[in-house]
Design a protein around this motif. Sequence first.
Motif, PDB file in Angstrom:
ATOM      1  N   GLN A 295     -18.388  11.352  26.631  1.00 30.07           N
ATOM      2  CA  GLN A 295     -18.798  11.292  27.169  1.00 30.07           C
ATOM      3  C   GLN A 295     -19.203  12.671  28.022  1.00 30.07           C
ATOM      4  OE1 GLN A 295     -19.104   9.325  30.805  1.00 30.07           O
ATOM      5  NE2 GLN A 295     -17.165   9.149  30.969  1.00 30.07           N
ATOM      6  N   PHE A 296     -17.398  13.362  28.278  1.00 32.10           N
ATOM      7  CA  PHE A 296     -17.582  14.408  28.608  1.00 32.10           C
ATOM      8  C   PHE A 296     -18.023  15.810  28.137  1.00 32.10           C
ATOM      9  CE2 PHE A 296     -14.269  11.259  30.106  1.00 32.10           C
ATOM     10  CZ  PHE A 296     -14.935  11.160  31.563  1.00 32.10           C
ATOM     11  N   HIS A 297     -17.953  15.059  26.887  1.00 31.72           N
ATOM     12  CA  HIS A 297     -18.072  16.361  25.516  1.00 31.72           C
ATOM     13  C   HIS A 297     -19.630  16.574  25.208  1.00 31.72           C
ATOM     14  CE1 HIS A 297     -13.583  16.057  23.985  1.00 31.72           C
ATOM     15  NE2 HIS A 297     -14.017  17.808  23.651  1.00 31.72           N
ATOM     16  N   GLN A 298     -20.445  15.213  25.699  1.00 31.76           N
ATOM     17  CA  GLN A 298     -21.373  14.650  25.383  1.00 31.76           C
ATOM     18  C   GLN A 298     -22.143  15.620  26.737  1.00 31.76           C
ATOM     19  OE1 GLN A 298     -22.816  14.767  22.693  1.00 31.76           O
ATOM     20  NE2 GLN A 298     -24.033  12.438  22.667  1.00 31.76           N
ATOM     21  N   HIS A 299     -21.765  15.476  27.841  1.00 28.56           N
ATOM     22  CA  HIS A 299     -22.330  16.015  28.668  1.00 28.56           C
ATOM     23  C   HIS A 299     -22.350  17.933  28.824  1.00 28.56           C
ATOM     24  CE1 HIS A 299     -23.735  16.486  32.943  1.00 28.56           C
ATOM     25  NE2 HIS A 299     -23.108  17.319  33.494  1.00 28.56           N
ATOM     26  N   VAL A 300     -21.508  18.519  28.588  1.00 28.75           N
ATOM     27  CA  VAL A 300     -21.153  20.017  28.034  1.00 28.75           C
ATOM     28  C   VAL A 300     -21.928  20.344  26.888  1.00 28.75           C
ATOM     29  CG1 VAL A 300     -19.378  21.351  28.010  1.00 28.75           C
ATOM     30  CG2 VAL A 300     -18.568  19.961  28.812  1.00 28.75           C
ATOM     31  N   ARG A 301     -22.286  19.453  25.862  1.00 31.40           N
ATOM     32  CA  ARG A 301     -23.264  19.908  25.092  1.00 31.40           C
ATOM     33  C   ARG A 301     -24.585  20.013  25.242  1.00 31.40           C
ATOM     34  NH1 ARG A 301     -22.687  18.087  19.166  1.00 31.40           N
ATOM     35  NH2 ARG A 301     -20.257  17.661  18.980  1.00 31.40           N
ATOM     36  N   ALA A 302     -25.164  19.077  26.375  1.00 25.90           N
ATOM     37  CA  ALA A 302     -26.069  19.455  26.590  1.00 25.90           C
ATOM     38  C   ALA A 302     -26.581  19.790  27.624  1.00 25.90           C
ATOM     39  CB  ALA A 302     -26.547  17.712  27.289  1.00 25.90           C
ATOM     40  N   VAL A 303     -25.800  20.036  28.723  1.00 25.45           N
ATOM     41  CA  VAL A 303     -25.779  21.018  30.322  1.00 25.45           C
ATOM     42  C   VAL A 303     -25.474  22.839  29.632  1.00 25.45           C
ATOM     43  CG1 VAL A 303     -25.274  19.654  31.927  1.00 25.45           C
ATOM     44  CG2 VAL A 303     -23.439  20.997  31.245  1.00 25.45           C
ATOM     45  N   CYS A 304     -25.311  22.587  28.200  1.00 25.55           N
ATOM     46  CA  CYS A 304     -24.923  23.912  27.127  1.00 25.55           C
ATOM     47  C   CYS A 304     -26.228  24.732  27.034  1.00 25.55           C
ATOM     48  CB  CYS A 304     -23.502  24.245  27.104  1.00 25.55           C
ATOM     49  SG  CYS A 304     -21.786  24.923  28.056  1.00 25.55           S
ATOM     50  N   GLY A 305     -26.223  23.594  26.484  1.00 21.60           N
ATOM     51  CA  GLY A 305     -27.673  23.539  24.106  1.00 21.60           C
ATOM     52  C   GLY A 305     -27.507  23.842  23.382  1.00 21.60           C
ATOM     53  N   PHE A 306     -25.755  22.917  23.732  1.00 19.74           N
ATOM     54  CA  PHE A 306     -25.256  22.781  22.284  1.00 19.74           C
ATOM     55  C   PHE A 306     -26.258  21.998  21.816  1.00 19.74           C
ATOM     56  CE2 PHE A 306     -21.402  24.452  23.457  1.00 19.74           C
ATOM     57  CZ  PHE A 306     -21.438  25.682  23.971  1.00 19.74           C
ATOM     58  N   PRO A 307     -26.324  21.668  20.581  1.00 17.72           N
ATOM     59  CA  PRO A 307     -26.684  19.925  20.054  1.00 17.72           C
ATOM     60  C   PRO A 307     -25.459  18.720  20.100  1.00 17.72           C
ATOM     61  CG  PRO A 307     -26.258  21.426  17.934  1.00 17.72           C
ATOM     62  CD  PRO A 307     -25.393  21.833  19.485  1.00 17.72           C
ATOM     63  N   LEU A 308     -26.086  18.040  20.775  1.00 17.38           N
ATOM     64  CA  LEU A 308     -25.832  16.355  21.195  1.00 17.38           C
ATOM     65  C   LEU A 308     -25.055  15.807  19.814  1.00 17.38           C
ATOM     66  CD1 LEU A 308     -28.605  14.696  22.838  1.00 17.38           C
ATOM     67  CD2 LEU A 308     -26.926  15.977  23.640  1.00 17.38           C
TER      68      LEU A 308
END
Length: 366
Positions: A295-308
């Motif tokens: 969930q932590f990697h996923q949150h960074v991905r989401a808020v930085c605009g990286f693919p989920l």
Amino acid sequence: MSPPDPRGLGPGAVLGILGGGQLARMLALAAADLGVRVHIFAPDADSPAYEVAARHTIGAYEDEAALASFADAVDVVTYEFENVPAATAAFLAARTPLHPGARALAVTQDRLTEKRFVADLGLAVAPFESVDSLADLEKAVAKLGRPAVLKTRRFGYDGKGQVKIADGTDLAQAWDEIGHFPAILEGFVTFSREVSVVAARAADGSFAAFDVCENEHRDHILALTQVPARIGAAAADAAIEAARRIGEALGYVGVFAVEFFLVEGEGGEQVVVNEIAPRVHNSGHWTSEGAQTSQFHQHVRAVCGFPLGATARRGRVTMQNLIGDQANDWRAILAEPGTHLHLYGKREARPGRKMGHVTRVLPDRD
């Protein structure tokens, strides 16, 4: 290092996080895996996240000069807890992208606003009444009956700011116990278990949910999470769909959690929304080792605009919170095969304080 992706941020970006507790610490560790540097802003002189972040600023959330310097030093801002002052969120959002946005904070900071928001989506919630006085409380109890739970509308977590209204409870005393703050009375829901959905939504509307997890609370604090939850497929699908609808209605960007009561009746299982958490969540800690993307990697991905990332579960998973002096068993935990220990770097183990957690992953049964 390649230049940032024009479709969003890229490695080398700076993620600002409001709050310096264990959730910020785990977000900072995940961000480092993705080449993202973290800058923490918190009022505390000593916070767990400082040790693993590239930079930190110690300042009050009302200090606009410090907030302006912080905003200038980061590419995007997120937060690790939902009680960020609304003025702070608005001030930062005017200067740099803020994910999740101010609307998510406004809805979830107030239990009454949150209940009305969920009910307006057509999702099941516990019956509730607004309480602003002892007279309101008396009327609400007469309407909803006992048992019920009186909760402050703001600043409650881990059982704080709430009183159970049982058959013998003196209502004046209960009103005194919550300090006469604006409150909400929730009717009691007879449930078989508590479950939650941890999910992510990106700015483009893409959505990804982890498997429904089952939670056990002790003394109002999450003690154990297990995945998969003991829930039927139809109810699990309904829970995930409810989370998707909540995220869409909020225009949410990032990871969030929705807690549910699982109610069993003649019509089968039903999920009743209990609370929304606009952040990474304790019940999602199992994903660190138990899912393809934490969930932590996923949150960074989401808020930085990286693919989920993929959310597939890697097996049967349990997550145990280490509360207070339970963290002193770290040596025995490390000696146990198959365990994964996470300590939060807090110097003092106090009763009721979350000091760390342990995950265990076992193969799925046939």
